[in-house]
Design a protein around this motif. Structure first.
Motif, PDB file in Angstrom:
ATOM      1  N   ILE A  12      -1.191 -12.221  -5.433  1.00 35.82           N
ATOM      2  CA  ILE A  12      -1.272 -12.381  -4.027  1.00 35.82           C
ATOM      3  C   ILE A  12      -1.143 -11.123  -3.561  1.00 35.82           C
ATOM      4  CG2 ILE A  12       0.548 -13.333  -2.275  1.00 35.82           C
ATOM      5  CD1 ILE A  12       1.853 -14.993  -4.273  1.00 35.82           C
ATOM      6  N   SER A  13      -2.041 -10.921  -2.358  1.00 35.06           N
ATOM      7  CA  SER A  13      -1.868  -9.778  -1.625  1.00 35.06           C
ATOM      8  C   SER A  13      -1.330  -9.954  -0.042  1.00 35.06           C
ATOM      9  CB  SER A  13      -3.284  -9.375  -1.356  1.00 35.06           C
ATOM     10  OG  SER A  13      -3.867  -8.783  -2.555  1.00 35.06           O
ATOM     11  N   LEU A  14      -0.699  -9.168   0.252  1.00 38.66           N
ATOM     12  CA  LEU A  14      -0.021  -8.912   1.786  1.00 38.66           C
ATOM     13  C   LEU A  14      -0.671  -8.122   2.491  1.00 38.66           C
ATOM     14  CD1 LEU A  14       3.376  -9.900   2.679  1.00 38.66           C
ATOM     15  CD2 LEU A  14       2.318  -8.045   3.948  1.00 38.66           C
ATOM     16  N   SER A  15      -1.205  -8.360   3.482  1.00 39.81           N
ATOM     17  CA  SER A  15      -1.815  -7.249   4.515  1.00 39.81           C
ATOM     18  C   SER A  15      -1.317  -7.088   5.704  1.00 39.81           C
ATOM     19  CB  SER A  15      -3.515  -7.695   4.852  1.00 39.81           C
ATOM     20  OG  SER A  15      -3.950  -6.624   5.411  1.00 39.81           O
ATOM     21  N   THR A  16      -0.689  -5.782   6.033  1.00 34.28           N
ATOM     22  CA  THR A  16      -0.070  -5.647   7.227  1.00 34.28           C
ATOM     23  C   THR A  16      -0.715  -4.068   7.907  1.00 34.28           C
ATOM     24  OG1 THR A  16       2.082  -4.511   8.116  1.00 34.28           O
ATOM     25  CG2 THR A  16       1.500  -3.864   5.972  1.00 34.28           C
ATOM     26  N   CYS A  17      -0.656  -4.174   9.386  1.00 37.57           N
ATOM     27  CA  CYS A  17      -1.225  -3.203  10.075  1.00 37.57           C
ATOM     28  C   CYS A  17      -0.177  -1.967   9.988  1.00 37.57           C
ATOM     29  CB  CYS A  17      -1.356  -3.596  11.568  1.00 37.57           C
ATOM     30  SG  CYS A  17       0.233  -4.048  12.320  1.00 37.57           S
ATOM     31  N   GLY A  18       0.682  -2.168   9.440  1.00 37.91           N
ATOM     32  CA  GLY A  18       1.643  -1.128   9.232  1.00 37.91           C
ATOM     33  C   GLY A  18       2.991  -0.864   9.737  1.00 37.91           C
ATOM     34  N   LEU A  19       3.931  -2.034   9.763  1.00 37.00           N
ATOM     35  CA  LEU A  19       5.221  -1.874  10.150  1.00 37.00           C
ATOM     36  C   LEU A  19       6.280  -1.435   8.986  1.00 37.00           C
ATOM     37  CD1 LEU A  19       3.670  -4.201  12.093  1.00 37.00           C
ATOM     38  CD2 LEU A  19       5.801  -5.403  12.025  1.00 37.00           C
ATOM     39  N   TRP A  32       4.534   3.716  14.454  1.00 35.60           N
ATOM     40  CA  TRP A  32       4.782   4.125  13.196  1.00 35.60           C
ATOM     41  C   TRP A  32       3.391   5.048  12.923  1.00 35.60           C
ATOM     42  CZ3 TRP A  32       9.698   3.653  11.668  1.00 35.60           C
ATOM     43  CH2 TRP A  32      10.179   2.685  11.878  1.00 35.60           C
ATOM     44  N   PRO A  33       3.379   6.294  13.385  1.00 36.97           N
ATOM     45  CA  PRO A  33       2.353   7.283  12.864  1.00 36.97           C
ATOM     46  C   PRO A  33       1.936   6.974  11.405  1.00 36.97           C
ATOM     47  CG  PRO A  33       3.763   8.389  14.318  1.00 36.97           C
ATOM     48  CD  PRO A  33       4.692   7.249  13.855  1.00 36.97           C
ATOM     49  N   LEU A  78       2.734   6.472   5.734  1.00 38.33           N
ATOM     50  CA  LEU A  78       2.598   6.620   4.185  1.00 38.33           C
ATOM     51  C   LEU A  78       3.849   7.088   3.623  1.00 38.33           C
ATOM     52  CD1 LEU A  78      -0.700   8.802   4.612  1.00 38.33           C
ATOM     53  CD2 LEU A  78      -0.462   6.514   3.876  1.00 38.33           C
ATOM     54  N   SER A  79       4.845   7.361   4.182  1.00 37.43           N
ATOM     55  CA  SER A  79       6.201   7.746   3.490  1.00 37.43           C
ATOM     56  C   SER A  79       6.732   6.304   3.004  1.00 37.43           C
ATOM     57  CB  SER A  79       7.147   8.371   4.357  1.00 37.43           C
ATOM     58  OG  SER A  79       6.691   9.589   4.794  1.00 37.43           O
ATOM     59  N   SER A  80       6.871   5.490   3.857  1.00 37.18           N
ATOM     60  CA  SER A  80       7.047   4.015   3.515  1.00 37.18           C
ATOM     61  C   SER A  80       6.352   3.297   2.337  1.00 37.18           C
ATOM     62  CB  SER A  80       6.708   3.028   4.599  1.00 37.18           C
ATOM     63  OG  SER A  80       7.777   3.295   5.650  1.00 37.18           O
TER      64      SER A  80
END
Ligand code: SAH
Length: 350
Positions: free
Chosen positions: A194-201, A239-240, A245-247
């Motif tokens: 399974i892959s979950l794609s996010t715009c970056g929350l 979220w810049p 990337l830290s998350s």
């Protein structure tokens, strides 16, 4: 009173309600199996249940199966695209893609989207509502049934949460979906598939990491710096890139799973050699994988795909700088298989 949606419930939750109803606990197991293994569309089909119990279930629960409104098959690569109608008139899309290593279903998690990415068709008509876990399961189950009618041994071997909507903006339902789809008493799909794609929350990525699921996290990056990303993806103002990337780093540290970064090449926007160099510098030292795709042209949006050679050149720079990179094939281009494009024909934009 609103009746609970039975397909979104876990087996222990079902057992609790069945006990309250004065039924034996094994009935919960049976019903769960009818819903998630045999995947029937109504209580009346649950032939191992006494008629009285089927009636009771009809009174107590809702079972709102999704309905196929359109089904298109690509002549080029056999990708199948579905347009589904939900019980309240909302529509979502799904796609089934055939690869050498198996068959993947791409599912939607929301009807519409709030994220407003400048190149994406998913927000046409705005945001209607979150999908329930049961509706997300139905997207997979409908695809599975369809595959079986072609060859009984056919099996969905992977699920990607990359259709319409932002899965982490529908966090609880998405988590429940992940729990149910991998449940041994149900569809029993390994988290690895399974892959979950996010715009970056970024905050939600941190939240997800705590569950230590074996799924792949895919982050839609699409830009090597904040200036470009702010133009393309409003979420970047919140979220810049560095925070994101830290998350992702924390996600890897907690789960041991390498993060994938999606990068859609857009002509003259993010596809120059210097962008590749900047991206490589940003990702250096992270356990990552970049998936390059050429933008799917969306009517009404000002962005276009670059030439084919650009993708190869971009990939070469990343690879030379030590970043694992793949260029993804575009599937279903003759049937509007990119996110939101089929639905766009139905929902008038404002
Ligand atoms: N909201 C999630 C998942 C849905 S979009 C996310 O943003 O990741 C799935 C992927 O398709 C994302 O990487 C998204 O950025 C990308 N996408 C959207 N529109 C596209 C287009 N026109 N061409 C190529 N990729 C696109």
């Amino acid at each position: 009173m609103i009746k609970p949606d039975i397909k979104s419930m876990t087996q222990p939750q079902l057992a609790e309600i069945f006990t309250e109803m004065g039924e034996q606990p094994f009935r919960a197991r049976q019903v769960f199996s009818w819903l998630h293994k045999k995947r029937v569309g109504s209580f009346n089909e649950m032939s191992s249940l006494p008629l009285a119990l089927r009636d009771k279930c009809n009174e107590k629960f809702t079972l709102n199966p999704i309905k196929t409104k359109k089904r298109l098959v690509s002549d080029i690569d056999s990708t199948v695209k579905y347009l589904y109608g939900l019980y309240d008139g909302c529509t979502v899309e799904s796609a089934v893609m055939h690869y050498r290593h198996g068959t993947s279903v791409c599912i939607s998690t929301q009807a519409g989207c709030k994220m407003g990415c400048a190149f994406c068709a998913s927000d046409t008509g705005g945001f209607a509502r979150d999908l329930t876990a049961g509706e997300m399961l139905d997207e997979v189950y409908t695809a599975q049934k369809d595959l079986e009618t072609q060859t009984p041994a056919n099996r969905v071997s992977g699920v990607v949460l990359m259709g319409i909507g932002e899965p982490l903006d529908n966090f609880e339902n998405t988590l429940r979906f992940l729990e149910l789809i991998s449940s041994p008493g149900g569809f029993n799909l390994s988290a690895r598939r399974i892959s979950l794609s996010t715009c970056g929350l970024a905050d939600k990525i941190d939240g997800l990491a705590d569950y230590k699921l074996g799924i792949t996290l895919s982050v839609s990056l699409h830009a090597p710096n904040d200036e470009i990303r702010n133009q393309l993806m409003p979420i970047n103002n919140k979220w810049p890139i560095d925070a994101l990337l830290s998350s992702c780093k924390r996600y890897f540290d907690k789960t041991g799973r390498r993060v994938s970064y999606e990068y859609a090449l857009i002509d003259n926007v993010n596809d120059r050699p210097e962008h590749a160099a900047q991206l490589a510098a940003k990702l250096k030292g992270t356990k990552s994988h970049v998936n390059l795709i050429r933008l799917n042209d969306v009517p009404g949006k000002p962005y276009r795909a670059p030439g084919q050679s650009n993708a190869a050149g971009f990939a070469k720079i990343l690879t030379e700088k030590g970043i694992t990179t793949t260029v993804r094939r575009r599937l279903g281009s003759d049937i509007n298989a990119a996110c939101g494009q089929l639905r766009q024909e139905e929902v008038p934009s404002h």
